[in-house]
Design a protein around this motif. Structure first.
Motif, mmCIF file in Angstrom:
data_model
loop_
_atom_site.group_PDB
_atom_site.id
_atom_site.type_symbol
_atom_site.label_atom_id
_atom_site.label_comp_id
_atom_site.label_asym_id
_atom_site.label_seq_id
_atom_site.Cartn_x
_atom_site.Cartn_y
_atom_site.Cartn_z
ATOM 1 N N ALA A 261 0.832 -1.206 0.000
ATOM 2 C CA ALA A 261 0.000 0.000 0.000
ATOM 3 C C ALA A 261 0.862 1.250 0.000
ATOM 4 C CB ALA A 261 -0.934 -0.001 1.212
ATOM 5 N N GLY A 262 1.954 1.235 0.787
ATOM 6 C CA GLY A 262 2.877 2.364 0.793
ATOM 7 C C GLY A 262 3.538 2.563 -0.559
ATOM 8 N N GLY A 263 3.873 1.448 -1.232
ATOM 9 C CA GLY A 263 4.435 1.544 -2.574
ATOM 10 C C GLY A 263 3.457 2.157 -3.562
ATOM 11 N N GLY A 264 2.181 1.770 -3.452
ATOM 12 C CA GLY A 264 1.155 2.367 -4.309
ATOM 13 C C GLY A 264 1.023 3.858 -4.070
ATOM 14 N N LEU A 265 1.118 4.265 -2.806
ATOM 15 C CA LEU A 265 1.040 5.694 -2.465
ATOM 16 C C LEU A 265 2.212 6.457 -3.082
ATOM 17 C CD1 LEU A 265 -0.155 8.077 -0.877
ATOM 18 C CD2 LEU A 265 1.160 7.286 1.117
ATOM 19 N N VAL A 266 3.412 5.891 -3.018
ATOM 20 C CA VAL A 266 4.593 6.549 -3.603
ATOM 21 C C VAL A 266 4.403 6.748 -5.109
ATOM 22 C CG1 VAL A 266 7.044 6.253 -4.132
ATOM 23 C CG2 VAL A 266 6.195 5.746 -1.837
ATOM 24 N N ILE A 267 3.911 5.716 -5.782
ATOM 25 C CA ILE A 267 3.695 5.828 -7.238
ATOM 26 C C ILE A 267 2.630 6.875 -7.541
ATOM 27 C CG2 ILE A 267 2.957 4.602 -9.314
ATOM 28 C CD1 ILE A 267 4.007 2.021 -8.002
ATOM 29 N N ALA A 268 1.547 6.883 -6.748
ATOM 30 C CA ALA A 268 0.465 7.843 -6.973
ATOM 31 C C ALA A 268 0.952 9.279 -6.783
ATOM 32 C CB ALA A 268 -0.692 7.551 -6.020
ATOM 33 N N VAL A 269 1.749 9.526 -5.727
ATOM 34 C CA VAL A 269 2.274 10.876 -5.483
ATOM 35 C C VAL A 269 3.242 11.270 -6.597
ATOM 36 C CG1 VAL A 269 3.682 12.269 -3.931
ATOM 37 C CG2 VAL A 269 1.926 10.760 -2.994
ATOM 38 N N ALA A 270 4.087 10.335 -7.028
ATOM 39 C CA ALA A 270 5.016 10.614 -8.120
ATOM 40 C C ALA A 270 4.264 10.978 -9.395
ATOM 41 C CB ALA A 270 5.921 9.412 -8.364
ATOM 42 N N ALA A 271 3.175 10.277 -9.666
ATOM 43 C CA ALA A 271 2.361 10.583 -10.842
ATOM 44 C C ALA A 271 1.743 11.972 -10.726
ATOM 45 C CB ALA A 271 1.264 9.534 -11.003
ATOM 46 N N GLY A 272 1.302 12.330 -9.522
ATOM 47 C CA GLY A 272 0.729 13.658 -9.320
ATOM 48 C C GLY A 272 1.751 14.760 -9.520
ATOM 49 N N LEU A 273 2.963 14.554 -9.015
ATOM 50 C CA LEU A 273 4.025 15.545 -9.196
ATOM 51 C C LEU A 273 4.412 15.666 -10.663
ATOM 52 C CD1 LEU A 273 6.304 14.650 -6.138
ATOM 53 C CD2 LEU A 273 4.764 16.619 -6.370
ATOM 54 N N LEU A 274 4.454 14.540 -11.366
ATOM 55 C CA LEU A 274 4.766 14.560 -12.798
ATOM 56 C C LEU A 274 3.686 15.291 -13.577
ATOM 57 C CD1 LEU A 274 6.601 13.588 -15.130
ATOM 58 C CD2 LEU A 274 5.207 11.503 -15.210
ATOM 59 N N ASP A 275 2.454 15.107 -13.136
ATOM 60 C CA ASP A 275 1.331 15.777 -13.800
ATOM 61 C C ASP A 275 1.452 17.293 -13.687
ATOM 62 O OD1 ASP A 275 -0.833 15.305 -15.372
ATOM 63 O OD2 ASP A 275 -2.267 15.069 -13.741
ATOM 64 N N ARG A 276 1.942 17.766 -12.539
ATOM 65 C CA ARG A 276 2.122 19.214 -12.353
ATOM 66 C C ARG A 276 3.336 19.735 -13.113
ATOM 67 N NH1 ARG A 276 1.068 20.797 -6.013
ATOM 68 N NH2 ARG A 276 -1.146 20.208 -5.929
ATOM 69 N N ALA A 277 4.421 18.952 -13.096
ATOM 70 C CA ALA A 277 5.669 19.413 -13.711
ATOM 71 C C ALA A 277 5.634 19.334 -15.227
ATOM 72 C CB ALA A 277 6.839 18.585 -13.177
ATOM 73 N N ARG A 278 4.988 18.273 -15.747
ATOM 74 C CA ARG A 278 4.975 18.065 -17.196
ATOM 75 C C ARG A 278 3.571 17.729 -17.664
ATOM 76 N NH1 ARG A 278 9.175 13.497 -18.368
ATOM 77 N NH2 ARG A 278 7.594 13.186 -19.972
ATOM 78 N N PRO A 279 2.702 18.726 -17.763
ATOM 79 C CA PRO A 279 1.355 18.461 -18.292
ATOM 80 C C PRO A 279 1.436 17.985 -19.731
ATOM 81 C CG PRO A 279 1.754 20.811 -18.157
ATOM 82 C CD PRO A 279 2.900 20.146 -17.455
ATOM 83 N N ASP A 280 0.521 17.084 -20.103
ATOM 84 C CA ASP A 280 0.524 16.532 -21.459
ATOM 85 C C ASP A 280 0.403 17.631 -22.494
ATOM 86 O OD1 ASP A 280 0.702 13.932 -20.533
ATOM 87 O OD2 ASP A 280 -1.479 13.792 -20.290
ATOM 88 N N ARG A 281 1.142 17.466 -23.596
ATOM 89 C CA ARG A 281 1.067 18.446 -24.677
ATOM 90 C C ARG A 281 -0.269 18.362 -25.396
ATOM 91 N NH1 ARG A 281 5.364 20.997 -26.569
ATOM 92 N NH2 ARG A 281 4.538 20.955 -28.690
ATOM 93 N N SER A 282 -0.839 17.190 -25.432
ATOM 94 C CA SER A 282 -2.132 17.025 -26.097
ATOM 95 C C SER A 282 -3.071 16.282 -25.174
ATOM 96 C CB SER A 282 -1.973 16.230 -27.401
ATOM 97 O OG SER A 282 -3.224 16.025 -28.001
ATOM 98 N N GLU A 283 -4.085 16.982 -24.717
ATOM 99 C CA GLU A 283 -5.049 16.373 -23.813
ATOM 100 C C GLU A 283 -6.366 16.203 -24.546
ATOM 101 O OE1 GLU A 283 -5.339 18.890 -20.494
ATOM 102 O OE2 GLU A 283 -3.359 18.362 -19.686
ATOM 103 N N SER A 284 -7.064 15.157 -24.172
ATOM 104 C CA SER A 284 -8.364 14.909 -24.770
ATOM 105 C C SER A 284 -9.421 15.032 -23.695
ATOM 106 C CB SER A 284 -8.409 13.496 -25.371
ATOM 107 O OG SER A 284 -7.464 13.385 -26.407
ATOM 108 N N ARG A 285 -10.514 15.613 -24.039
ATOM 109 C CA ARG A 285 -11.601 15.697 -23.068
ATOM 110 C C ARG A 285 -12.922 15.411 -23.748
ATOM 111 N NH1 ARG A 285 -13.817 21.020 -23.283
ATOM 112 N NH2 ARG A 285 -12.577 22.410 -24.570
ATOM 113 N N VAL A 286 -13.819 14.837 -22.992
ATOM 114 C CA VAL A 286 -15.129 14.487 -23.506
ATOM 115 C C VAL A 286 -16.150 15.482 -23.006
ATOM 116 C CG1 VAL A 286 -16.939 12.739 -23.509
ATOM 117 C CG2 VAL A 286 -14.543 12.060 -23.631
#
Length: 404
Positions: free
Chosen positions: A364-389
């Motif tokens: 569970a702690g490992g999952g939390l680390v990955i989730a936080v890392a993904a969140g930080l990456l999302d802030r630092a490098r937003p996708d160049r092309s996003e799709s929305r519905v």
């Protein structure tokens, strides 16, 4: 919430019942078919393999099929698999029936999640997904204990006949309550696969596999922990497992509204709470009252994380929501196998019967680390092309928004 969500919840109830009830029926099946309990345990694996294989395969095959028709076809396949299981003359045919019943699992939940979000306003999509999965959690409280009891008294085949009947009821509900949704602007398979390779989607999948493996690590050995460490009798295990289901249901009820308000914070909070509760379970398992409270809280925290994970994957692969959502179900079943293996290895190594809780806390702690890392990456490098519905009524228009 639209009444159509009830049809999806009924289907989820049937799927949840057949997925978990085999664990309680293994001794009965082994005795009836003249095999050992460990060999009968492969029937659980056969279903999980069916989920992993069927989720991407059936989703790909159904890309151009109208959503309502595909939901009915998947539920029909599920019903056929359970009927085949009920009528299986031997172990090998039952193995095939379990695999067949598992094939539509991931694709149904993936497509069902997409349909659920189409039935409500955008700000209520997590609640809609949670409403569907509520049927799955209720199955752990009602369907699995009653199915196990029925199988013990009337034979395991009667359980699968009842699940077959639930499948037929679900098909009728889907046909009656699910509206005909617009099929415009649905992505091609190549586009869906391309979206699935995006870093944020892969990170969400990794969070699911590692983080949710914690739940299956402790759930697989929960009966052994409660009898050997806490001191409960075997007959009390139905109550213990039902309490775990109560926790899951509470997590589903709470998780939907919270995820609609704050998706990532809800995920972080759920994984943090799950890590803490699993770490404490090593100690709380020593006493009956604290053990039972921990069972409820672990189930609640675990399922509190499920809804935001499902919605997050769909959000990050919004041009390919169906394949992404169904692949998440494959990730959950990989987590099932991985978590059970890791906890079993710890027990076999002589770490004691509280070892699954310790292993689960690390996962569970490992999952939390990955989730936080993904969140930080999302802030630092937003996708160049996003799709929305963008949804209007029952019509969905897919827009590509390009940023420079």
């Amino acid at each position: 919430m639209p009444l159509a969500l009830l049809a999806l919840a009924i289907a989820a109830f049937g799927i949840g019942t057949t997925e978990f009830v085999m664990m309680g029926l293994l001794p009965n099946v082994a005795d009836d078919l003249g095999t050992s309990v460990p060999t009968a345990g492969h029937l659980v694996s056969a279903y999980a393999i069916g989920v992993v294989v069927g989720a991407p395969l059936l989703t790909a095959l159904g890309t151009r099929v109208p959503r309502k028709r595909m939901l009915l076809a998947l539920m029909g396949l599920f019903t056929l698999g359970n009927l085949a299981s009920a009528l299986a003359p031997g172990y090998e045919t039952l193995l095939a029936g379990r695999f067949l019943a598992g094939l539509p699992h991931g694709a149904f939940f993936g497509l069902g999640a997409v349909v659920a979000t189409r039935l409500v306003a955008p700000e209520r999509r997590a609640r809609a997904v949670a409403s569907m999965f509520l049927g799955l959690t209720v199955a752990t409280i009602v369907g699995v204990p009653l199915g196990t009891l029925l199988g013990q008294h009337l034979g395991w085949r009667s359980t699968f006949l009842v699940v077959t009947a639930i499948g037929l009821i679900a098909m009728a509900a889907l046909a009656r309550l699910i509206p005909q949704l617009s099929e415009e602007s649905r992505p091609r398979l190549r586009q869906e696969v391309r979206e699935l390779r995006r870093p944020q989607v892969l990170l969400a999948m990794a969070t699911t596999i590692v983080g949710m493996a914690s739940i299956f690590a402790v759930y697989t050995y929960l009966s052994s922990m409660m009898t050997k460490v806490t001191g409960f009798s075997d007959s009390a295990m139905t109550l213990v497992l039902a309490l775990f289901g109560v926790g899951m249901t509470l997590g589903a009820l709470i998780g939907g509204p919270l995820a609609d308000r704050a998706l990532r914070p809800t995920l972080y909070g759920a994984l943090t709470g799950l890590t803490a509760m699993l770490g404490l379970f090593h100690f709380t398992a020593e006493h009956k009252a604290t053990a039972l409270a921990s069972v409820v809280l672990i189930g609640m925290a675990g399922f509190l994380a499920c809804t935001p994970l499902q919605v997050l994957v769909m959000e990050k692969a919004s041009a390919a929501p169906t394949l992404a959502a169904s692949s998440t179900q494959s990730a959950f079943n990989i987590a099932n196998a991985f978590g059970a293996w890791a906890a079993g290895a710890a027990v076999s190594a002589g770490w004691g019967w509280t070892a699954p809780a310790t292993v689960a806390a690390v996962l569970a702690g490992g999952g939390l680390v990955i989730a936080v890392a993904a969140g930080l990456l999302d802030r630092a490098r937003p996708d160049r092309s996003e799709s929305r519905v963008v949804a209007t009524g029952e019509r969905a228009v897919l827009e590509d928004v390009h940023t420079s």
